[in-house]
Write a protein that holds these residues in place. Structure first.
Motif, short mmCIF file in Angstrom:
data_model
loop_
_atom_site.label_atom_id
_atom_site.label_comp_id
_atom_site.label_asym_id
_atom_site.label_seq_id
_atom_site.Cartn_x
_atom_site.Cartn_y
_atom_site.Cartn_z
N GLU A 1 1.53 -1.91 -10.81
CA GLU A 1 2.92 -1.78 -10.38
C GLU A 1 3.02 -0.87 -9.18
N ALA A 2 3.96 -1.17 -8.30
CA ALA A 2 4.22 -0.31 -7.14
C ALA A 2 5.20 0.78 -7.58
N ARG A 3 4.70 1.70 -8.41
CA ARG A 3 5.53 2.80 -8.91
C ARG A 3 4.80 4.11 -8.70
N ALA A 4 5.53 5.07 -8.14
CA ALA A 4 4.97 6.40 -7.94
C ALA A 4 6.15 7.35 -7.73
N ASP A 5 5.90 8.63 -7.95
CA ASP A 5 6.92 9.65 -7.75
C ASP A 5 6.37 10.71 -6.81
N ALA A 6 7.15 11.04 -5.78
CA ALA A 6 6.74 12.09 -4.85
C ALA A 6 6.81 13.43 -5.56
N SER A 7 5.70 14.17 -5.56
CA SER A 7 5.68 15.49 -6.17
C SER A 7 4.69 16.37 -5.43
N ALA A 8 4.53 17.59 -5.88
CA ALA A 8 3.69 18.59 -5.20
C ALA A 8 4.19 18.75 -3.77
N GLU A 9 3.28 18.59 -2.80
CA GLU A 9 3.67 18.80 -1.40
C GLU A 9 4.20 17.54 -0.72
N ALA B 1 0.84 -1.19 0.00
CA ALA B 1 0.00 0.00 0.00
C ALA B 1 0.88 1.25 0.00
N LEU B 2 0.45 2.25 -0.74
CA LEU B 2 1.19 3.49 -0.85
C LEU B 2 0.77 4.46 0.25
N VAL B 3 1.76 4.98 0.96
CA VAL B 3 1.52 6.06 1.93
C VAL B 3 2.48 7.19 1.60
N VAL B 4 2.07 8.42 1.92
CA VAL B 4 2.87 9.60 1.60
C VAL B 4 3.06 10.45 2.85
N ARG C 1 6.18 5.83 0.52
CA ARG C 1 6.59 4.46 0.81
C ARG C 1 5.50 3.50 0.37
N TRP C 2 5.94 2.37 -0.15
CA TRP C 2 5.04 1.23 -0.41
C TRP C 2 5.26 0.27 0.75
N ILE C 3 4.25 0.08 1.58
CA ILE C 3 4.41 -0.75 2.77
C ILE C 3 3.57 -2.02 2.68
N THR C 4 4.05 -3.04 3.38
CA THR C 4 3.31 -4.29 3.48
C THR C 4 2.44 -4.24 4.73
#
Length: 136
Positions: free
Chosen positions: A93-101, A19-22, A106-109
């Motif tokens: 896919e577990a792909r993302a780029d941190a942008s904006a704020e 799961a993606l968390v920011v 992190r992709w966590i289990t």
């Protein structure tokens, strides 16, 4: 009386079960991607826009599964409550780029949840949807 902040949030889950968390700039805890709707913007449109702005992930309305509305203490605004319209988005896919704020993502289990500093809304209500069968 404390203030109320309305947001749209996404539980983004990859096919490998993460799961993606920011974490936003200046924040110490992670949360689901999302944010405040613009004036006149629906919760669905807001979450689609916020996901793209914060992570670069492009989603369409038909990709999102509504989870409902949830409330918790706001993580970054002391004395406030956050009310979130939440959705699940499954990605290949577990792909993302941190942008904006966003300062970090992190992709966590499921096993990393306990050791990840999460916002109250995420920990109490949202993160568990990543591994439940209720939003397939």
């Amino acid at each position: 009386m404390s203030g109320v902040i309305h947001v749209s949030a996404a539980v983004i889950v990859s096919t490998d079960g993460r799961a993606l968390v920011v974490r936003k700039h200046g924040a110490t805890v992670f949360q689901q991607p999302g944010g405040k709707p613009d004036p006149g913007e629906s919760a669905m449109d807001a979450v689609i826009r916020e996901i793209a702005e914060e992570t670069g992930i492009r989603a369409a309305a038909e990709d999102l599964v509504p989870l409902g509305r949830f409330e918790a203490a706001a993580a970054n605004e002391p004395g406030h409550r956050v009310i979130a319209d939440a959705f699940v988005l499954r990605v290949s896919e577990a792909r993302a780029d941190a942008s904006a704020e966003i300062a970090e993502l992190r992709w966590i289990t499921e096993h990393e949840v306990a050791s990840t500093p999460l916002a109250p809304l995420s920990r109490t209500h949202l993160i568990g949807f990543a591994w439940s069968g209720s939003a397939a």
